[in-house]
Scaffold this motif. Sequence first.
Motif, PDB file in Angstrom:
ATOM      1  N   THR A  18       0.830  -1.217   0.000  1.00 19.85           N
ATOM      2  CA  THR A  18       0.000   0.000   0.000  1.00 19.85           C
ATOM      3  C   THR A  18       0.860   1.261   0.000  1.00 19.85           C
ATOM      4  N   GLN A  19       2.104   1.107   0.417  1.00 20.66           N
ATOM      5  CA  GLN A  19       2.987   2.285   0.492  1.00 20.66           C
ATOM      6  C   GLN A  19       3.329   2.838  -0.890  1.00 20.66           C
ATOM      7  N   VAL A  20       3.241   2.002  -1.913  1.00 24.09           N
ATOM      8  CA  VAL A  20       3.700   2.442  -3.231  1.00 24.09           C
ATOM      9  C   VAL A  20       2.568   2.600  -4.243  1.00 24.09           C
ATOM     10  N   CYS A  21       1.377   2.157  -3.921  1.00 25.31           N
ATOM     11  CA  CYS A  21       0.287   2.241  -4.905  1.00 25.31           C
ATOM     12  C   CYS A  21      -0.099   3.712  -5.128  1.00 25.31           C
ATOM     13  N   VAL A  23      -2.567   5.061  -6.581  1.00 25.49           N
ATOM     14  CA  VAL A  23      -3.993   5.406  -6.568  1.00 25.49           C
ATOM     15  C   VAL A  23      -4.721   4.834  -5.338  1.00 25.49           C
ATOM     16  N   ASP A  24      -3.949   4.308  -4.376  1.00 30.12           N
ATOM     17  CA  ASP A  24      -4.546   3.778  -3.135  1.00 30.12           C
ATOM     18  C   ASP A  24      -5.714   2.829  -3.397  1.00 30.12           C
ATOM     19  N   CYS A  25      -5.450   1.822  -4.231  1.00 30.10           N
ATOM     20  CA  CYS A  25      -6.535   0.885  -4.553  1.00 30.10           C
ATOM     21  C   CYS A  25      -6.302  -0.496  -3.941  1.00 30.10           C
ATOM     22  N   ILE A  26      -5.392  -0.586  -2.956  1.00 27.72           N
ATOM     23  CA  ILE A  26      -5.153  -1.859  -2.257  1.00 27.72           C
ATOM     24  C   ILE A  26      -5.775  -1.725  -0.867  1.00 27.72           C
ATOM     25  N   TYR A  27      -6.715  -2.612  -0.582  1.00 23.90           N
ATOM     26  CA  TYR A  27      -7.568  -2.422   0.594  1.00 23.90           C
ATOM     27  C   TYR A  27      -7.578  -3.610   1.542  1.00 23.90           C
ATOM     28  N   GLU A  28      -7.926  -3.297   2.784  1.00 27.17           N
ATOM     29  CA  GLU A  28      -8.310  -4.315   3.761  1.00 27.17           C
ATOM     30  C   GLU A  28      -9.809  -4.177   3.974  1.00 27.17           C
ATOM     31  N   PRO A  56       7.111  -5.550  -7.232  1.00 32.22           N
ATOM     32  CA  PRO A  56       8.434  -5.710  -6.616  1.00 32.22           C
ATOM     33  C   PRO A  56       8.461  -5.354  -5.133  1.00 32.22           C
ATOM     34  N   GLU A  57       7.434  -4.650  -4.668  1.00 32.23           N
ATOM     35  CA  GLU A  57       7.404  -4.239  -3.257  1.00 32.23           C
ATOM     36  C   GLU A  57       6.946  -5.369  -2.336  1.00 32.23           C
ATOM     37  N   CYS A  58       6.242  -6.343  -2.900  1.00 35.93           N
ATOM     38  CA  CYS A  58       5.665  -7.413  -2.071  1.00 35.93           C
ATOM     39  C   CYS A  58       6.721  -8.469  -1.751  1.00 35.93           C
ATOM     40  N   PRO A  59       7.169  -8.554  -0.492  1.00 30.31           N
ATOM     41  CA  PRO A  59       8.223  -9.511  -0.170  1.00 30.31           C
ATOM     42  C   PRO A  59       7.774 -10.961  -0.306  1.00 30.31           C
ATOM     43  N   TRP A  60       6.464 -11.188  -0.241  1.00 25.71           N
ATOM     44  CA  TRP A  60       5.945 -12.556  -0.321  1.00 25.71           C
ATOM     45  C   TRP A  60       5.649 -12.967  -1.762  1.00 25.71           C
ATOM     46  N   GLU A  61       5.875 -12.054  -2.706  1.00 30.32           N
ATOM     47  CA  GLU A  61       5.676 -12.336  -4.142  1.00 30.32           C
ATOM     48  C   GLU A  61       4.248 -12.807  -4.411  1.00 30.32           C
ATOM     49  N   ALA A  62       3.304 -12.092  -3.791  1.00 28.88           N
ATOM     50  CA  ALA A  62       1.900 -12.502  -3.821  1.00 28.88           C
ATOM     51  C   ALA A  62       1.088 -11.830  -4.918  1.00 28.88           C
ATOM     52  N   PRO A  91      -4.714   0.157   4.653  1.00 30.79           N
ATOM     53  CA  PRO A  91      -3.910   0.047   5.868  1.00 30.79           C
ATOM     54  C   PRO A  91      -2.496   0.595   5.666  1.00 30.79           C
ATOM     55  N   LYS A  92      -1.870   0.956   6.779  1.00 27.31           N
ATOM     56  CA  LYS A  92      -0.494   1.464   6.754  1.00 27.31           C
ATOM     57  C   LYS A  92       0.448   0.417   7.338  1.00 27.31           C
TER      58      LYS A  92
END
Length: 116
Positions: A18-21, A23-28, A56-62, A91-92
């Motif tokens: 969420t830190q890099v999106c 357009v803030d379109c990644i949600y909980e 590339p930001e997702c450490p879990w490669e999800a 979320p932050k």
Amino acid sequence: MAYVITKLCLNCKDIACTQVCPVDCIYEYKGDDPSIPKEMLLIDPDECIDCNACVPECPWEAIFEESEVPDIFKDDIELNARIVGKERFVPKRNPDDPIPTPEQIAANKEKWGYKP
Ligand code: SF4
Ligand code: SF4
């Protein structure tokens, strides 16, 4: 097309993406529908601009572009779409949260039977 968060995020949810999106379109999800998990994040396919910044930001490669979602996670395309119009928030990340080790990342993939 949009990007899709797969179940590789489930119970990992370190919230790096969420830190890099832009357009803030990644949600909980924060509603009461049990068919929408709160233990992972979801991308709103109507808002995603396909910029690839989260991958590339997702450490879990999800995270995958929709056409590249592995067969084993195909159901997650529809799962992400369930977040459209629902109660939700962006979320932050807690900066104190640890970054997973390569062994943890490999074990998480193995748990889901995902062999890249
Ligand atoms: S960075 Fe990856 S594992 Fe972490 S919350 Fe985002 S999609 Fe889930
Ligand atoms: S591809 Fe870009 S717009 Fe879509 S969820 Fe990832 S960072 Fe956000």
